[in-house]
Design a protein around this motif. Structure first.
Motif, mmCIF file in Angstrom:
data_model
loop_
_atom_site.group_PDB
_atom_site.id
_atom_site.type_symbol
_atom_site.label_atom_id
_atom_site.label_comp_id
_atom_site.label_asym_id
_atom_site.label_seq_id
_atom_site.Cartn_x
_atom_site.Cartn_y
_atom_site.Cartn_z
ATOM 1 N N GLU A 110 -4.255 4.465 1.569
ATOM 2 C CA GLU A 110 -3.642 4.867 0.289
ATOM 3 C C GLU A 110 -2.530 5.306 0.760
ATOM 4 O O GLU A 110 -1.875 5.849 2.350
ATOM 5 C CB GLU A 110 -4.237 5.400 -0.531
ATOM 6 N N THR A 116 -2.626 1.918 -3.452
ATOM 7 C CA THR A 116 -2.936 0.767 -2.586
ATOM 8 C C THR A 116 -1.633 -0.519 -3.119
ATOM 9 O O THR A 116 -1.858 -0.095 -4.094
ATOM 10 C CB THR A 116 -4.166 0.032 -2.060
ATOM 11 N N ASN A 119 -4.256 -1.797 -5.561
ATOM 12 C CA ASN A 119 -3.663 -1.066 -7.141
ATOM 13 C C ASN A 119 -2.442 -2.090 -7.554
ATOM 14 O O ASN A 119 -2.305 -1.816 -9.072
ATOM 15 C CB ASN A 119 -3.302 0.406 -7.584
ATOM 16 N N ASN A 144 -2.900 4.726 -9.660
ATOM 17 C CA ASN A 144 -3.223 6.142 -8.717
ATOM 18 C C ASN A 144 -4.961 5.767 -9.165
ATOM 19 O O ASN A 144 -5.544 6.870 -8.562
ATOM 20 C CB ASN A 144 -2.051 7.017 -8.564
ATOM 21 N N ASN A 227 -12.084 2.410 -0.998
ATOM 22 C CA ASN A 227 -11.501 3.264 -1.963
ATOM 23 C C ASN A 227 -12.744 4.453 -1.344
ATOM 24 O O ASN A 227 -13.513 5.010 -2.114
ATOM 25 C CB ASN A 227 -11.709 3.682 -3.228
ATOM 26 N N ASP A 230 -10.510 7.372 0.992
ATOM 27 C CA ASP A 230 -9.349 6.413 0.887
ATOM 28 C C ASP A 230 -8.767 5.647 1.876
ATOM 29 O O ASP A 230 -7.507 5.141 1.864
ATOM 30 C CB ASP A 230 -8.234 8.301 1.387
#
Length: 251
Positions: A110, A116, A119, A144, A227, A230
């Motif tokens: 991230e 990222t 996202n 986020n 994820n 992270d």
């Protein structure tokens, strides 16, 4: 008797060609070949008066200078003939293709803001619009948000896998697989695996998602997940935490 009559021996010997023998009709002058002059001189053809005039003559070029007419695809000034393009069927992505891409992302983390590239990609996809219509909120909310399912969705879209679906909310993604009748309990490589940390087995118990790399045949599976701490990482998970598996349409 020879096929062609022997001409008289004169300085300008004349030989009548049988193929043109029947042309000298209707008062027109016959076509003749004249071999007068030096041996290397180009012969001439005397044409009928009504064609080009009484004194017209067209020289034949020596054989070494004669025009060579190209055969299509061959010869002088000829361009190669292009073969028509074959309508080859497109390759259907395999589980190995999806896993290769997923594993290439291991180590992606991230940003300082918490998002990222997965996202950012998801926010520009139709999956985000559908999620907002279903769950409310705005597309910006995904910037986020937890991105484990965004990672799986990204892999499927990049490789072009059909039947993998796409979502950011893991229970809804699992429910979609059930509706497509592509849901089961076998840990096949490339399958989308859904986890419940409390050991529950219902769709609404699902907390996390990843892709199966292999079945270890000892009650555990190896996975590649987004994820997790992270980042994108390879994990070994107990099958006791698995709610079920969704099966994309791999080749």
């Amino acid at each position: 008797m020879p096929c062609v009559p022997r001409p008289e021996k004169t300085p300008s010997a004349v030989r009548l060609i049988p193929a043109f023998a029947g042309i000298a009709t209707g008062g027109a002058a016959a076509i003749i070949l004249t071999a007068a002059g030096p041996a290397e001189a180009s012969p001439t053809v005397a044409l009928p008066h009504h064609a080009v005039g009484a004194s017209a003559a067209i020289p034949f070029p020596p054989a070494s200078q004669a025009k060579q007419w190209p055969i299509p695809g061959r010869g002088l000034d000829a361009r190669p003939i292009k073969k028509p393009k074959e309508n080859r069927p497109q390759k259907v992505p395999t589980a190995a293709d999806a896993l290769k891409l997923a594993l290439s992302q291991v180590g992606t983390t991230e940003t300082a803001a918490g998002g990222t590239k997965f996202n950012q990609w998801f926010m520009s996809s139709p999956f985000a619009k559908r999620g907002v219509q279903r769950d409310g909120g705005s597309i910006g909310d995904y910037a986020n948000a937890s991105w484990c399912d965004m990672f799986v969705t990204w892999v499927g879209a990049q490789v072009g896998v059909k039947g993998i679906g796409g979502d950011a909310f893991t229970p809804e993604h699992a429910r979609w697989f059930q509706q497509q009748h592509r849901w089961g309990s076998a840990p096949k490589p490339g399958a989308v695996v859904f986890f419940a940390w409390n050991g529950g087995h219902g769709i609404d118990d699902i907390d996390h998602v990843g892709l199966v790399v292999k079945d270890n045949h000892n009650g555990t599976i190896q996975t590649v997940e987004g994820n997790t701490d992270d980042a994108v990482r390879i994990r070994t998970r107990s099958t006791d935490q698995v709610v079920g598996y969704g099966y994309p349409q791999y080749g």
